[in-house]
Design an enzyme around this catalytic site. Structure first.
Site, PDB file in Angstrom:
ATOM      1  N   LYS A  98      34.583  38.268  49.248  1.00 35.01           N
ATOM      2  CA  LYS A  98      33.380  37.678  48.644  1.00 35.01           C
ATOM      3  C   LYS A  98      32.117  38.004  49.429  1.00 35.01           C
ATOM      4  CE  LYS A  98      35.220  34.196  45.646  1.00 35.01           C
ATOM      5  NZ  LYS A  98      36.680  34.126  45.988  1.00 35.01           N
ATOM      6  N   GLU A 120      27.626  27.780  43.089  1.00 37.50           N
ATOM      7  CA  GLU A 120      28.671  26.823  42.745  1.00 37.50           C
ATOM      8  C   GLU A 120      29.966  27.358  43.309  1.00 37.50           C
ATOM      9  OE1 GLU A 120      27.646  28.842  39.889  1.00 37.50           O
ATOM     10  OE2 GLU A 120      29.394  30.045  40.425  1.00 37.50           O
ATOM     11  N   SER A 387      42.839  40.829  48.811  1.00 36.52           N
ATOM     12  CA  SER A 387      41.470  40.314  48.730  1.00 36.52           C
ATOM     13  C   SER A 387      41.138  39.256  49.769  1.00 36.52           C
ATOM     14  CB  SER A 387      41.209  39.753  47.327  1.00 36.52           C
ATOM     15  OG  SER A 387      42.183  38.788  46.991  1.00 36.52           O
TER      16      SER A 387
HETATM   17  C1  LIG Z   1      37.666  34.049  45.026  1.00 33.75           C
HETATM   18  C2  LIG Z   1      38.820  34.884  45.349  1.00 33.75           C
HETATM   19  C3  LIG Z   1      39.466  35.676  44.366  1.00 33.75           C
HETATM   20  C4  LIG Z   1      39.077  35.646  42.920  1.00 33.75           C
HETATM   21  O1  LIG Z   1      37.800  36.117  42.641  1.00 33.75           O
HETATM   22  P1  LIG Z   1      37.545  37.523  41.941  1.00 33.75           P
HETATM   23  O2  LIG Z   1      36.132  37.475  41.549  1.00 33.75           O
HETATM   24  O3  LIG Z   1      38.474  37.653  40.791  1.00 33.75           O
HETATM   25  O4  LIG Z   1      37.822  38.575  42.969  1.00 33.75           O
HETATM   26  C5  LIG Z   1      40.510  36.495  44.755  1.00 33.75           C
HETATM   27  N1  LIG Z   1      40.936  36.526  46.035  1.00 33.75           N
HETATM   28  C6  LIG Z   1      40.363  35.786  46.997  1.00 33.75           C
HETATM   29  C7  LIG Z   1      40.902  35.869  48.379  1.00 33.75           C
HETATM   30  C8  LIG Z   1      39.293  34.939  46.693  1.00 33.75           C
HETATM   31  O5  LIG Z   1      38.731  34.189  47.659  1.00 33.75           O
END
Ligand SMILES: *Cc1c(COP(=O)(O)O)cnc(C)c1O
Length: 405
Positions: A98, A120, A387
């Site tokens: 993020k 948010e 992610s």
């Molecule tokens: C917020 C989050 C997501 C989901 O958000 P996307 O916009 O779909 O990427 C996925 N993985 C992690 C680790 C997150 O914090």
């Protein structure tokens, strides 16, 4: 289905923010001048080498990029098919992808002379990233969070407060993410002049889905160079989880025009698609308007937005970014879904075989990689977007597994 395919999958959106029938900007009239101002400021910043250079410096020294592309050797041996690589977004500052997007937006807020930032958050990860960058750049930060989420995500509330942000609990509706989104939009309308609205995924009115995608595309750009350096060629498949879809589009976008590459997005199927308790907006939703854009949404028969359910709070968004909705319609990306149980099994396997505790969100992508990899030959190169890191999820995993981590 016989679908008309465009010459390029990378040129969207059009000037009004449409990806096929999706996207656009459905906002209150008072917000329109602001959205146009933001669009112009972003277009200028994007073409300003000074802005880009400063951003590259912060990405290197503050975020810690490039993130590694890691060959998951024991997982690969265990699955007995494709070679599986992880793109290690979990190693970024704040522990997820993020920050790539929030850095860009907060630099833009600063450039536009906005002293105040609102956001948010559901699980709190976007709120933490926003509070982090606001601290670094000296901006005031207000984060809207449903009262229910404030209760169940205490560590992230404390983090935001430690970083100097004000967390405002939202008590309307179901007191979760959708209500926090409405409240943030209301704040923006009221305080237009001084306020920048920092959105955490590829959703919202145009230009947000495009802008957030551009900031996250560094994931795929690095992956391209790293895979070429490591193996001398491009990957054969890409897999990422989908909440709103920002980590996924970041990985996918630089590869969309390589037709030989298979691309998979993985939604959260929660207790199973048939149960109705899931977060799979493409598999189980239909087109509607929410949060300033048209896209696939989880709705009841009356068109009311339904709560999303999954074991991972970060995937509990009742919609999906409009570009994903379009990539689904034109059949360039295949959207799958993974249940809570499948994600938990992948979480355990990855932790034990690789010494990497993944967040529950990318555990959904890992779950599908575990299905797809054994069916592919050993020369096949598969990239899973890791992610985020899983420390934040240990308590809920332990609760689900009855304490037996
Ligand atoms: C917020 C989050 C997501 C989901 O958000 P996307 O916009 O779909 O990427 C996925 N993985 C992690 C680790 C997150 O914090």
């Amino acid at each position: 289905m016989n679908v008309q395919q465009p010459n390029s999958f990378r040129v969207g959106p059009d000037e009004h923010g449409h990806f096929g029938i999706h996207g656009g900007r459905f906002v209150a009239e008072t917000l329109m001048p602001l959205i146009l101002e933001l669009e112009q400021a972003y277009a200028q910043a994007k073409n300003d080498p000074g802005f880009r250079g400063e951003m590259d410096r912060h990405l290197a020294d503050y975020v810690g990029r490039p993130s590694p592309l890691y060959f998951a050797e024991r997982l690969t041996a265990h699955l007995g098919g494709a070679q599986v690589f992880f793109k290690r977004e979990d190693l970024n500052h704040t522990g997820a992808h993020k920050v790539n997007n929030v850095l860009g937006q907060i630099m833009l807020a600063k450039r536009m002379g906005k002293p105040r930032v609102i956001a948010e958050t559901g699980a709190g990860m976007h709120g933490v990233a926003t509070a982090t960058l606001c601290a670094k750049f000296g901006l005031d930060c207000v984060v809207y969070m449903g009262e229910v989420d404030v209760g169940r995500q205490q560590p992230n509330v404390l983090r935001m407060q430690a970083l100097g942000a004000e967390v405002r609990p939202v008590t309307s509706g179901a007191k979760t993410l959708k209500d926090a989104m409405n409240e943030a939009l209301r704040d923006w309308v009221t305080n237009v002049e001084q306020t920048f609205y920092c959105i955490g995924t590829v959703a919202g009115p145009h230009p947000y889905p495009m802008m957030v995608r551009d900031f996250q595309s560094i994931i795929g750009e690095e992956t391209r160079e790293q895979m070429l350096a490591a193996t001398g060629r491009l990957p054969d498949s890409l897999i990422a989880c989908i909440g709103g879809g920002s980590n996924a589009i970041g990985l996918f976008h630089p590869f969309l025009d390589e037709p030989q590459i298979e691309i998979f997005g993985v939604e959260a199927a929660g207790h199973g698609l048939a149960s109705g308790l899931h977060a799979a907006s493409i598999a189980g939703g239909r087109p509607g308007v929410l949060h300033g854009n048209r896209t696939y949404l989880l709705m009841d028969d009356d068109g009311q937005i339904k709560e999303a359910h999954s074991i991972s709070a970060g995937l509990d968004y009742p919609g999906v970014g409009p570009e994903h909705a379009w990539l689904n319609d034109v059949e360039r990306v295949k959207y799958l879904s993974a249940t809570d149980e499948e994600a938990l099994a992948a979480f355990r396997l990855c932790s034990r075989l690789e010494g990497i505790i993944p967040a529950l969100e990318p555990a959904h992508a890992l779950a599908k990689a575990m299905e797809l990899a054994p069916a592919r030959p050993q020369e096949h190169l598969m990239v899973v977007n890791l992610s985020g890191r899983g420390d934040k999820d240990l308590a809920s995993v332990a609760a689900h597994l009855g304490g037996a981590l």
